[in-house]
Write an enzyme that holds these catalytic residues in place. Sequence first.
Site, PDB file in Angstrom:
ATOM      1  N   SER A  56       1.156  -3.635  -6.826  1.00 24.15           N
ATOM      2  CA  SER A  56       0.047  -3.026  -7.665  1.00 24.15           C
ATOM      3  C   SER A  56       0.633  -1.762  -8.106  1.00 24.15           C
ATOM      4  O   SER A  56       0.981  -0.913  -7.370  1.00 24.15           O
ATOM      5  CB  SER A  56      -1.360  -2.820  -6.966  1.00 24.15           C
ATOM      6  OG  SER A  56      -1.764  -4.043  -6.511  1.00 24.15           O
ATOM      7  N   HIS A 100      -6.904   0.389  -9.907  1.00 27.07           N
ATOM      8  CA  HIS A 100      -7.412   0.201  -8.386  1.00 27.07           C
ATOM      9  C   HIS A 100      -6.785   0.977  -7.311  1.00 27.07           C
ATOM     10  O   HIS A 100      -7.136   1.159  -6.301  1.00 27.07           O
ATOM     11  CB  HIS A 100      -7.535  -1.261  -8.214  1.00 27.07           C
ATOM     12  CG  HIS A 100      -6.094  -2.001  -8.150  1.00 27.07           C
ATOM     13  ND1 HIS A 100      -5.746  -2.808  -8.858  1.00 27.07           N
ATOM     14  CD2 HIS A 100      -5.547  -2.256  -6.850  1.00 27.07           C
ATOM     15  CE1 HIS A 100      -4.476  -3.248  -8.523  1.00 27.07           C
ATOM     16  NE2 HIS A 100      -4.302  -3.011  -7.388  1.00 27.07           N
ATOM     17  N   ASP A 140      -5.815  -2.097 -16.383  1.00 33.37           N
ATOM     18  CA  ASP A 140      -5.615  -1.744 -14.952  1.00 33.37           C
ATOM     19  C   ASP A 140      -4.667  -0.517 -14.725  1.00 33.37           C
ATOM     20  O   ASP A 140      -3.541  -0.817 -14.552  1.00 33.37           O
ATOM     21  CB  ASP A 140      -5.302  -2.843 -14.091  1.00 33.37           C
ATOM     22  CG  ASP A 140      -5.618  -2.642 -12.391  1.00 33.37           C
ATOM     23  OD1 ASP A 140      -6.008  -1.317 -12.296  1.00 33.37           O
ATOM     24  OD2 ASP A 140      -5.699  -3.258 -11.752  1.00 33.37           O
TER      25      ASP A 140
END
Length: 695
Positions: free
Chosen positions: A631, A84, A221
């Site tokens: 992240s 992402h 991810d």
Amino acid sequence: MKVKRFCLTLACLAALGAKADEGMWTLYNLPNAVYEQMRAEGYQLPYNQLYQADDAIMKAVVNFSGYCSGVVVSPDGLVFTNHHCGFEAIRSHSTVEHDYMIDGFYAKSFEEELPNKDMFVSFMVEQKDVTDQILTPAFEAMSIYDRTAFLDSIENAMSKQVKEQDSTLRLELKPFYEGNRYFATTYRDFRDLRLVFTIPKSMGKFGGETDNWMWPRQTCDFSVFRIYADPKTGGPADYSKDNVPYHPEHWARVSDEGYQEGSFSMTMGYPGSTSRYLSSYGIRERYEQNAIRAQVRGVKQEVMKRHMDAAEAVRIKYDSKYAQSSNYWKNSIGMNKCIDSIGLIGQKQQFEALLRQWQDSTGLFKGQLDFQQLSRLYAKRLDVAKAILYFSETFRRTDELSTRAMFVHNGAVPVGHGRRQHINIKDNSETWDYDTDREILGTLLKNYREKVTGTKYLPEFYKTIDAKFGGDCQAYANYLYAKSRLMKPSKKGSRLYPNKKSFMKDPGVAYGLDLTTIMDDLRKGYMLVSDSIDEQERALCAAKLRMEEDLPHYSDANFTMRLSYGQVKEYRLGSWRSGYRTTAPSMVAKMKKGDSIEDYKVQPEMIDLMQQAGDMPLCFLTTNDITGGNSGSPMFDGQNRLIGLAFDGNWDSLSSDIFFDTQLARCIGVDIRYVLFMMDKWGHADRLLKEIHAK
């Protein structure tokens, strides 16, 4: 006797406050007490292997493009981050004919690796405390405006000194501990960053909004980029086809040994923003703002999703926008649920009562910290704070016309000054859709009017909507998109507006002026009390640090590099146990629901792949303390070896920006063995795997 009883109460509070595993710690001054706790939990290397040594692990960790984190994993500059985090780069290279979001991408040679505009990685070179140069009596006597100007001048002077030593460096000066300390951080930026590998979105975003902020998770991810450098110096350079892969002195080694429950885990990365020193009054305001953000984004996302489902070309354009919007839509909902469930405002009020007792018994911070004044200031600001958030969520970065309309006015600068009629608008039609955007604007205009009561914060154009369009906000939006030159890209060599008269008559320009006028009013109203609130919150933080001076304290996150430590660990809710990891069979079970749950739908080959994976671990839970910006943060074992990438928190961690619950808050990471499995079995990326495992 009262003083003794108070001291005993304070000692008990301090013992409760020293929570294991909580904290986003700066590395250059990591307290020895924190390092010793890390050792007790399983960290096996000397203190200097974190920051000071030539091969310290922090030298492999990067700020990824100013909004995520990442880690260098090879001698040729490969960078791992989350899928992402690379989403917009993947989207920007995608077309209907070659949709890398759907199909994935693997560059089989250096020549096939894809450059990305405005993307970069930053390596932290050094950090130091410069508080004594900043917090002088003269500084304390300045107005907020003069302080800002002074800090800018100090940062510029420090930056100049750094650049004189090395032109590839830059420096940032930032406040820590609510402005009670100031640190200067030096960075080296690499501006040529290329996409190397990404799996299909069905895997990189597996679970979508259904599983976002939830556990159990099976999302793979990750995405892979490469840093490129000047072929002569080996240092930073703007993009050039002649640039070569960057050869770092140090990179993180990947571990294939995995972990067990109780294993040590450490994250390093760039957490964006937390507010854990915030007063109970500030938390109450945050609660109101969360509700507004969730409401407006829910309305906007409904329009986006309907158009995305109807056309593949629209989906490609809005995938990234929708993901960004929905992430904090769900975050806001979850945070408010957590605030309610743990009674956070009440907890803060209890602490503030104790702090007032400490003030009374010591006489410290009298005249600086006044809780009654703080309460009055927040009450005075609440209406404008709510209106500002409605305005921001409605008009800022939501539709293309509003963005352009405010851009041509440079914020709140009045029309008639300068030559703004000569501004040209670049063609960025690949990033937005005409029908989708104008329906978003019409829908949000209607919502804003319904939610912002009274006329004080209503832009002037609502009178036009009533008088000329019978109150129909969508009809007004359609009119703007059809008539404004702002929505027509400039022809090469020509000006969008040939003269000031044509500029002033444009309905989109008039719309933008009304927006900037209201925005200016909102800012002025907000700032009337905000400076005073900030001073009180700063004093509150300083008082807490002084009252608990025998304990180590970390500063709130501000997108500077931080370390968090903890353990691989499940959590419990009553008799329910989360488990500390997921394995391939749990993903296959979800994949088989793909016909009824869109977020679990994958290509048939992925089901086959996971069925062949046995009990391979996919994702795991740790007690690491993270937030937005983390992240892509590397997750290391006790020997600084890479075991995963942080990508999310659990639903019960959503109050962590303002309160860290050690019992329930968890970091969710993707297992590095899952990453390598997908690179190998799906991508057949032999050249990358060989590079990653190079000694």
